[in-house]
Each structure stands twice: as C-alpha cells, then as structure tokens.
Motif scaffolding. Structure first.
Motif, PDB file in Angstrom:
ATOM      1  N   GLU A 173       0.838  -1.213   0.000  1.00 45.15           N
ATOM      2  CA  GLU A 173       0.000   0.000   0.000  1.00 45.15           C
ATOM      3  C   GLU A 173       0.870   1.258   0.000  1.00 45.15           C
ATOM      4  O   GLU A 173       0.563   2.231  -0.708  1.00 45.15           O
ATOM      5  N   ALA A 174       1.939   1.239   0.779  1.00 45.21           N
ATOM      6  CA  ALA A 174       2.826   2.405   0.861  1.00 45.21           C
ATOM      7  C   ALA A 174       3.460   2.697  -0.504  1.00 45.21           C
ATOM      8  O   ALA A 174       3.501   3.856  -0.948  1.00 45.21           O
ATOM      9  N   ARG A 175       3.925   1.661  -1.169  1.00 41.53           N
ATOM     10  CA  ARG A 175       4.547   1.860  -2.489  1.00 41.53           C
ATOM     11  C   ARG A 175       3.516   2.316  -3.519  1.00 41.53           C
ATOM     12  O   ARG A 175       3.813   3.134  -4.393  1.00 41.53           O
ATOM     13  N   VAL A 190       3.337  15.012   3.310  1.00 39.32           N
ATOM     14  CA  VAL A 190       1.920  14.780   3.625  1.00 39.32           C
ATOM     15  C   VAL A 190       1.807  13.754   4.757  1.00 39.32           C
ATOM     16  O   VAL A 190       0.969  13.886   5.651  1.00 39.32           O
ATOM     17  N   GLY A 191       2.673  12.735   4.731  1.00 37.43           N
ATOM     18  CA  GLY A 191       2.672  11.739   5.803  1.00 37.43           C
ATOM     19  C   GLY A 191       2.935  12.357   7.165  1.00 37.43           C
ATOM     20  O   GLY A 191       2.265  12.028   8.155  1.00 37.43           O
ATOM     21  N   TYR A 251      -4.436   4.180   8.713  1.00 33.69           N
ATOM     22  CA  TYR A 251      -5.778   4.409   8.164  1.00 33.69           C
ATOM     23  C   TYR A 251      -5.856   5.802   7.528  1.00 33.69           C
ATOM     24  O   TYR A 251      -6.375   5.965   6.413  1.00 33.69           O
ATOM     25  N   LEU A 252      -5.330   6.807   8.227  1.00 35.52           N
ATOM     26  CA  LEU A 252      -5.372   8.178   7.707  1.00 35.52           C
ATOM     27  C   LEU A 252      -4.627   8.302   6.382  1.00 35.52           C
ATOM     28  O   LEU A 252      -5.121   8.931   5.442  1.00 35.52           O
ATOM     29  N   VAL A 253      -3.435   7.721   6.306  1.00 35.52           N
ATOM     30  CA  VAL A 253      -2.632   7.824   5.078  1.00 35.52           C
ATOM     31  C   VAL A 253      -3.367   7.183   3.902  1.00 35.52           C
ATOM     32  O   VAL A 253      -3.469   7.770   2.819  1.00 35.52           O
ATOM     33  N   TYR A 254      -3.886   5.998   4.127  1.00 34.55           N
ATOM     34  CA  TYR A 254      -4.590   5.252   3.077  1.00 34.55           C
ATOM     35  C   TYR A 254      -5.840   6.014   2.621  1.00 34.55           C
ATOM     36  O   TYR A 254      -6.089   6.158   1.423  1.00 34.55           O
ATOM     37  N   GLU A 255      -6.602   6.494   3.586  1.00 40.65           N
ATOM     38  CA  GLU A 255      -7.859   7.181   3.266  1.00 40.65           C
ATOM     39  C   GLU A 255      -7.622   8.564   2.666  1.00 40.65           C
ATOM     40  O   GLU A 255      -8.386   9.008   1.813  1.00 40.65           O
ATOM     41  N   LEU A 259     -11.574   2.760  13.267  1.00 41.72           N
ATOM     42  CA  LEU A 259     -10.959   3.191  12.017  1.00 41.72           C
ATOM     43  C   LEU A 259      -9.540   2.628  11.900  1.00 41.72           C
ATOM     44  O   LEU A 259      -8.581   3.233  12.361  1.00 41.72           O
ATOM     45  N   THR A 260      -9.423   1.470  11.282  1.00 42.83           N
ATOM     46  CA  THR A 260      -8.106   0.900  11.039  1.00 42.83           C
ATOM     47  C   THR A 260      -8.089   0.275   9.653  1.00 42.83           C
ATOM     48  O   THR A 260      -9.131  -0.115   9.122  1.00 42.83           O
ATOM     49  N   LEU A 261      -6.909   0.170   9.099  1.00 46.90           N
ATOM     50  CA  LEU A 261      -6.749  -0.475   7.804  1.00 46.90           C
ATOM     51  C   LEU A 261      -7.056  -1.957   7.920  1.00 46.90           C
ATOM     52  O   LEU A 261      -7.636  -2.560   7.033  1.00 46.90           O
ATOM     53  N   GLN A 262      -6.697  -2.557   9.045  1.00 48.31           N
ATOM     54  CA  GLN A 262      -6.968  -3.972   9.296  1.00 48.31           C
ATOM     55  C   GLN A 262      -8.478  -4.212   9.249  1.00 48.31           C
ATOM     56  O   GLN A 262      -8.959  -5.172   8.658  1.00 48.31           O
ATOM     57  N   ASN A 263      -9.209  -3.314   9.911  1.00 45.63           N
ATOM     58  CA  ASN A 263     -10.669  -3.448   9.963  1.00 45.63           C
ATOM     59  C   ASN A 263     -11.287  -3.328   8.583  1.00 45.63           C
ATOM     60  O   ASN A 263     -12.209  -4.036   8.234  1.00 45.63           O
TER      61      ASN A 263
END
Length: 219
Positions: free
Chosen positions: A109-111, A129-130, A169-173, A211-215
C-alpha cells in the motif's frame, strides 16, 4: 463499588468497570507516550535515527540505492530537500516512526500510494503529507477525539501500536480522498486537508467507530 453500594457479587459489572478504568488511564498514558516521542528531535548523529531513515528509503525504493546521505534523491519519496531531518521539526521522531511503520506493515500500500503521489496532475509530496497526517492523528489523540475508536478497538490498555494503526488508516484514506476530490493543484492542499480532517472528526463521533486499515480489509 462500596461507595456506590453496588453489589460486590456482580462479577460482570466488576469486570466491565475494571476494563473501563484500564481504558481511561491507558488513553492518558498513550497520549504521554506519543507526546514524548514527538518531543524527540531527529538527530543525524544518532545511529538509531539514521537507521530508521535509511530503512524508510529501502522499504519504499527497494530497487534504487541512495548515492549519499544528503542527496536530492530524498525528494523522490516526498521530502522537501536533500536532508530529511529538517522536515521532522514539527512532529519530531514521531513523524519518522509513523512513516516507517506504514511502510513496514503495509509495504504494498505504501509503495502504491508513493506511486500515486507522483501523478503528473494530482501529485503531492508523499513524506511531507505523511508527516502532516501524523500531526492530524496526534491532535485528534490530544483533544480526546480518538476515545471511542480506541475503547472499541482495544479491550484494555491501548499501546503505541494502536496509534500507528490509526495513522495508517489516515494515510490510506487521505490518498483515496485526494484523488476523489481532484484538487486543481497542490496549492489547495490546506483546504482539502481541513475537509478531510472534518470528515474524520465526523466518523469519530460514532460511538461504535473503529478506524483501522486492518478493519477495512476484513470481508
């Protein structure tokens, strides 16, 4: 329980009360732990700090070696200049630890998001931004907005790991949000950042929120 004359034999209430008190005190401790990490200034003479920075590069750019410690190559992963240490001033070591955590635990996901950030029209500075999103996560923790999220997520003492998970979660969203909104240019970043911040604050008002990426990845 004695003070309020609650029946001591009520084991369920006793257990729930104990858990609730753990969560309340744990939230305060987590904030202090996060704050202490934020106060640590990035030190290029500290071997551990430098190792984490190099690890970030290697996780994000596995097929390209750094030519030097101070180099314009850092701009390729979204730092502002040739030495990333200057970008960590606001959030201290917390900013770097968050970036490394996301890159390590969600490498694909990071890449992918780094690749998105190089978009010719909608691109943005990935690392900067991160770090900005570290500040968002930190401020939400500090003002108590993460209480429902953490209380629902952790049946006991929340740990630094749980703060990092929220950051992921914040970075992904945010990346999804940015491309859905299609800002005219990066010059409008603050405006869209606040819009995203308001969206997250709204989600956190739900007492059942997690709110998690895992969830999110669960079917």
């Amino acid at each position: 329980m004695k003070e309020k004359k609650i029946e001591q034999k009520d084991i369920r209430f006793k257990t729930n009360l104990h858990m609730s008190l753990l969560q309340i005190t744990g939230y305060k401790k987590l904030y202090l732990d996060v704050e202490n990490l934020r106060k640590v200034t990035y030190d290029s003479d500290n071997e551990e700090h430098e190792e984490q920075l190099i690890e970030l590069w290697n996780l994000l750019m596995p097929h390209e070696n750094l030519k030097a410690r101070i180099t314009k190559q850092w701009c390729d992963i979204g730092f502002q200049g040739d030495d990333p240490k200057t970008d960590f001033r606001g959030m201290g070591l917390l900013g770097l630890v968050n970036l490394v955590y996301f890159s390590k635990h969600y490498t694909n996901e990071a890449r992918q998001i780094l690749s998105h950030s190089n978009h010719p029209k909608l691109g943005y500075s990935y690392a900067i931004v991160g770090i900005n999103l570290t500040e968002m996560a930190y401020s939400l923790l500090r003002n108590g907005a993460l209480k429902s999220h953490l209380y629902n997520m952790v049946p006991g003492l929340p740990q630094m790991e749980h703060f990092h998970q929220f950051y992921c979660y914040l970075v992904y969203e945010f990346d999804k949000f940015w491309f859905e909104e299609e800002p005219e240019s990066i010059m409008h970043f603050n405006q869209y950042r606040e819009k995203f911040h308001d969206k997250i604050k709204g989600l956190l008002l739900d007492y059942d929120v997690i709110l998690t990426l895992q969830n999110k990845k669960k079917p």
